[in-house]
Design a protein around this motif. Sequence first.
Motif, PDB file in Angstrom:
ATOM      1  N   TYR A 227      22.478  31.602 -26.005  1.00 49.64           N
ATOM      2  CA  TYR A 227      21.214  32.068 -26.576  1.00 49.64           C
ATOM      3  C   TYR A 227      20.861  31.318 -27.856  1.00 49.64           C
ATOM      4  O   TYR A 227      21.677  31.195 -28.774  1.00 49.64           O
ATOM      5  N   ALA A 228      19.637  30.817 -27.910  1.00 47.69           N
ATOM      6  CA  ALA A 228      19.090  30.198 -29.114  1.00 47.69           C
ATOM      7  C   ALA A 228      17.598  30.482 -29.155  1.00 47.69           C
ATOM      8  O   ALA A 228      16.916  30.387 -28.134  1.00 47.69           O
ATOM      9  N   ASN A 229      17.090  30.828 -30.331  1.00 44.89           N
ATOM     10  CA  ASN A 229      15.705  31.265 -30.458  1.00 44.89           C
ATOM     11  C   ASN A 229      15.285  30.990 -31.900  1.00 44.89           C
ATOM     12  O   ASN A 229      15.478  31.816 -32.785  1.00 44.89           O
ATOM     13  N   ARG A 230      14.736  29.816 -32.157  1.00 40.63           N
ATOM     14  CA  ARG A 230      14.397  29.478 -33.537  1.00 40.63           C
ATOM     15  C   ARG A 230      13.214  28.520 -33.589  1.00 40.63           C
ATOM     16  O   ARG A 230      12.899  27.837 -32.625  1.00 40.63           O
ATOM     17  N   ASP A 232      11.517  25.746 -36.535  1.00 40.87           N
ATOM     18  CA  ASP A 232      11.451  25.077 -37.830  1.00 40.87           C
ATOM     19  C   ASP A 232      10.024  24.591 -38.038  1.00 40.87           C
ATOM     20  O   ASP A 232       9.418  23.983 -37.136  1.00 40.87           O
ATOM     21  N   SER A 241      12.507  27.729 -41.882  1.00 46.24           N
ATOM     22  CA  SER A 241      13.327  27.921 -40.695  1.00 46.24           C
ATOM     23  C   SER A 241      13.419  29.408 -40.382  1.00 46.24           C
ATOM     24  O   SER A 241      13.639  30.229 -41.284  1.00 46.24           O
ATOM     25  N   MET A 242      13.251  29.741 -39.084  1.00 50.35           N
ATOM     26  CA  MET A 242      13.294  31.128 -38.640  1.00 50.35           C
ATOM     27  C   MET A 242      14.165  31.282 -37.416  1.00 50.35           C
ATOM     28  O   MET A 242      13.997  30.546 -36.443  1.00 50.35           O
ATOM     29  N   ASP A 243      15.093  32.215 -37.451  1.00 51.06           N
ATOM     30  CA  ASP A 243      15.832  32.601 -36.261  1.00 51.06           C
ATOM     31  C   ASP A 243      15.124  33.791 -35.621  1.00 51.06           C
ATOM     32  O   ASP A 243      14.403  34.531 -36.286  1.00 51.06           O
ATOM     33  N   ARG A 244      15.325  33.964 -34.311  1.00 52.12           N
ATOM     34  CA  ARG A 244      14.623  35.000 -33.529  1.00 52.12           C
ATOM     35  C   ARG A 244      13.118  34.884 -33.736  1.00 52.12           C
ATOM     36  O   ARG A 244      12.399  35.885 -33.849  1.00 52.12           O
ATOM     37  N   ALA A 245      12.617  33.652 -33.736  1.00 50.87           N
ATOM     38  CA  ALA A 245      11.202  33.417 -34.012  1.00 50.87           C
ATOM     39  C   ALA A 245      10.299  33.973 -32.936  1.00 50.87           C
ATOM     40  O   ALA A 245       9.233  34.541 -33.225  1.00 50.87           O
ATOM     41  N   THR A 266      15.593  32.136 -49.784  1.00 54.37           N
ATOM     42  CA  THR A 266      15.415  32.950 -48.582  1.00 54.37           C
ATOM     43  C   THR A 266      14.510  34.124 -48.894  1.00 54.37           C
ATOM     44  O   THR A 266      14.719  34.830 -49.887  1.00 54.37           O
TER      45      THR A 266
END
Length: 316
Positions: A227-230, A232, A241-245, A266
């Motif tokens: 799983y990857a969901n980001r 930039d 930069s955002m995770d779970r974008a 942040t």
Amino acid sequence: MRLLVLGGSDIFFRRVLPILPGLGVTAVDLASRSGRRPPAEPALPLRFFDDPAAALAGSPAEAVYVTTENSRHAALTLAALDSGHHVVVDKPAFLDLETAEKAADLAAKKGLVLAEATVWADHPRFSGLRKAFADAGAAPTRLAAVFSFPPLAAGNFRHRPECGGGMLFDLGPYAASPGRIFFGAEPDEVFCRVLAQGPLVETAFSCLLLYPGGKSLTGVFGGDTGYANRLDVLGPDLAASMDRAFTPPLGTALTLGLNSPAGPRTATFEPADAFAGFFARVFAAMDAGKGDGLLADLLADARTLSRLRRAAGGAE
């Protein structure tokens, strides 16, 4: 407002039904071929119909939410518009550009709202991102997106081409929409390649979209990895930069990483619901009779998705 729901998707029962009372929806009519019922008693009256045609004929709802497998979106949306209902339809709204244009034309002629439920940018973190760039006196110029997850269960409709399956349909809207949202433009050039193929549909793709003024989006999307969901977002003197974008979770504070010449920092955003933000925006457009912006967004993304599919060698 009374809402008619065509389809019994997991996303409706899990994310949409619970927020409706807080958005002014007083009752829901539901037509689902599966006969699915909510896991708990909803906080508003829920009436069931045997089939969509009977529901469209018998429900006094002002608006319809289409939440079925992708291949049924077109017929249900066109029927709902033809019967005088505003419509929200899950992404991808339509499987080809011609149908998207036909539905948009019908909505415009009847003065109805037609919106595609691409909700990810309705999370407050994106307002924070825009403010960070405005405060820096800059604007985004480069986007880099990754959205990939482990293989879906064998019975999932996304494995079936006759249901509108494949990752270009399922994840293509996440490749098509960021440029519209951050650049306010459609791409000049579109490059796309299938990275992995399942028995019947593609399971991963990569893309490069080039926009006016030297702006770009690069992306990797698929259903065959961890799983990857980001996302930039880069611009002069600022990188975010955002995770779970693309699927901001409920009940979780989310961070926005910012890097500028002054150093990294942040920003943290309290838990929020992107679905609630999206539906509140759409219902306000329905009340005001002003759906032009939502219709323009749907058509812009439909054009870009069509170009992605053609670039990848898919039929339109």
